[in-house]
Design a protein around this motif. Structure first.
Motif: not given
Length: 156
Positions: A35-41, A147-156
């Motif tokens: 979700l944050r675009g991080l590799d494994g390590e 669900t009481v809150s929802q965070m959303m994201r858009k890939q640019l």
């Protein structure tokens, strides 16, 4: 739906905490990394840093409750981490050991969490679940979480 297997929660020991730290970080990294675009390590490093921030005194950190969950035969089947720093307790982590997954222990641990929170006088329980974890979302919804809150994201 069949009756979930019984579990008993016991305060985590120092020895259990050592192994839990790594398993917890790997589990958190599996959710947050993609979700944050991080590799494994990198995701594991972020996860360890976050747990170190939240639990600066390890098992002795005030207002954080860490348990090991045991099945009816006394075998450790998972763990539970709840913070009671706020008026509504927050589940930071639920783990079912790999060998015990798919047997209903996640449900049992969550039901034990609810019971423990009620016993302590709380009327609600909060948690966060990553969108890339449909089995957990399904479990929590089946237990009555909304669900009481929802965070959303858009890939640019």
């Amino acid at each position: 739906m069949s009756t979930p297997p019984p579990v008993t929660l016991r305060t985590m020991t120092d020895a259990e905490y050592v192994g839990w730290q790594d398993r917890n970080a790997r589990s958190f990294a599996a959710g947050i990394g993609p979700l944050r675009g991080l590799d494994g390590e990198a995701a594991i490093e972020v996860a360890h840093a976050e747990v170190d921030r939240l639990l600066p005194d390890g098992l002795g950190t005030d207002k954080h409750l860490l348990w090991t969950a045991f099945g009816a035969d006394g075998t450790a089947v998972g763990s539970l981490w709840i913070s009671v720093r706020t008026p509504v307790p927050f589940v930071f982590g639920v783990e079912v050991e790999q060998a015990h997954r798919g047997k209903g222990y996640g449900r049992s641990i969550m039901l034990a969490a609810e019971q423990e929170c009620r016993r302590r006088g709380y009327a609600q329980l909060d948690l966060n679940v990553f969108s890339n974890n449909p089995p957990a979302i399904s479990l929590y919804e089946s237990l009555g979480f909304e669900t009481v809150s929802q965070m959303m994201r858009k890939q640019l």
